[in-house]
Design a protein around this motif. Structure first.
Motif, short mmCIF file in Angstrom:
data_model
loop_
_atom_site.label_atom_id
_atom_site.label_comp_id
_atom_site.label_asym_id
_atom_site.label_seq_id
_atom_site.Cartn_x
_atom_site.Cartn_y
_atom_site.Cartn_z
N TYR A 1 3.34 -4.17 -5.07
CA TYR A 1 2.21 -3.09 -5.44
C TYR A 1 1.21 -3.84 -6.52
O TYR A 1 1.83 -4.92 -7.25
CB TYR A 1 2.98 -1.96 -6.15
N GLN B 1 6.36 2.02 -6.23
CA GLN B 1 5.84 3.05 -5.68
C GLN B 1 4.97 3.64 -6.85
O GLN B 1 5.29 4.83 -7.32
CB GLN B 1 6.69 3.88 -5.20
N SER C 1 6.37 5.94 -11.70
CA SER C 1 7.04 5.50 -10.47
C SER C 1 7.19 6.75 -9.66
O SER C 1 7.81 7.62 -9.96
CB SER C 1 8.37 4.60 -10.51
N PRO D 1 7.27 2.14 2.39
CA PRO D 1 7.99 1.73 1.11
C PRO D 1 9.40 0.94 1.46
O PRO D 1 10.27 1.49 2.00
CB PRO D 1 7.84 2.87 0.14
#
Length: 314
Positions: free
Chosen positions: A306, A49, A65, A300
């Protein structure tokens, strides 16, 4: 605008050091054209994230993050990386680096951290706010580090006298006044200096407006954008008199030409790329802009992939 890219001895050493570190991100790396031949896409760890990015010194990028606040370090030369600093369980959002340190915005933690760029050690931790807050971005001005709070009309300043970090009781809280009006949603977000280096510019995500901030008084003045708005404005990057403003959910980077004082600007281009998936922030190396995909529209999970996207712009 003239730009140079080179590898110093120190940067090359850091690059070679990362090349020997096993990566925790296993997705494919895509190479493309460009003056340096570096990858144009590379992965971040699954479930990371990402939000913030800072680059340098040298061809090394750092990512924060928003899940747990960890800092990930990656080589731009090959996309390989490692967790440099394990997070405290609260977010790491906007990042900036100097020669030795990473300055980190702590989001809903209401704090800012300073991390050793080489060891990942936390050098200092500042609790800016104890109530509702969202410390979102940071900019370095040589003699200070400034942080935005998207919930509260205030900037936080860490005075950096000869580069030394201040004590907790030396943190300055500068109330914002003037044109800006705080409301629901994300207010002050990305933050940069003006081209003449005398003031600050901040984007308000909820309205798409850009504001000039007097760093002595906190008075804000609306920047004349010629009728344009920066809807979903997020991370900002200034290079000379060119301002790059990430419009996250629009998958767009607005390119603006500023006057020297930062009181007027005009949008001269808007950049997009099919690889964008809600990019949030932007940093530059050589003739490339690097943007982490935050993927806000994707639920998520620990296995959610990512990535980082590089695009050319001069």
């Amino acid at each position: 605008m003239h730009r140079r890219s080179f590898l110093s001895t120190a940067a090359l050493g850091g690059l070679l050091g990362l090349a020997g570190v096993p990566t925790t991100a296993q997705a494919s790396v895509h190479h493309g054209g460009g003056s340096n031949g570096f990858p144009t896409t590379f992965p971040l760890p699954d479930g990371f994230q990402p939000e913030g990015i800072a680059i340098g010194p040298g061809p090394v990028a750092y990512f924060g993050s928003r899940l747990d606040g960890s800092i990930y370090e990656a080589s731009l030369a090959n996309g390989r990386g490692r967790i440099l600093s394990t997070g405290p369980g609260t977010p790491s959002l906007g990042l900036k680096t100097d020669e030795d340190r990473i300055f980190v915005s702590g989001g809903s933690g209401g704090d800012g951290r300073v991390i050793d760029r080489r060891t990942g050690e936390i050098l200092a931790w500042y609790q800016f706010a104890t109530g509702a807050s969202f410390v979102n971005d940071v900019v370095l001005t040589g003699d200070a580090a400034w942080f935005t709070d998207s919930t509260n009309p205030v900037l936080y300043q860490l005075p950096l006298r000869r580069g030394h970090l201040p004590a907790a009781d030396e943190v300055i809280r500068l109330p914002l006044s003037g044109d800006i009006v705080f409301g629901a949603g994300i207010n002050t977000n990305g933050l940069v200096r003006t081209p003449d280096r005398r003031a600050l510019l901040v984007v308000q995500s909820s309205t798409g407006m850009l504001f000039h901030v007097d760093p002595k008084t906190g008075v804000t003045t609306t920047v004349d954008l010629g009728g344009e708005v920066l809807t979903n404005g997020d991370g900002l990057l200034l290079r000379g008199d060119t301002l790059y403003a990430v419009q996250n959910r629009l998958n767009t980077v607005a390119v603006l030409c500023l006057n020297s004082t930062g009181t007027r600007a005009r949008v001269v281009d808007r950049l997009t790329d099919e690889r964008f998936d809600v990019p949030t922030t932007v940093a530059a190396y050589g003739d490339r802009l690097y943007l982490p995909n935050a993927r806000f529209t994707t639920p998520p999970e620990p296995t959610t992939p990512y990535s980082v996207v590089a695009i050319r712009h001069s």
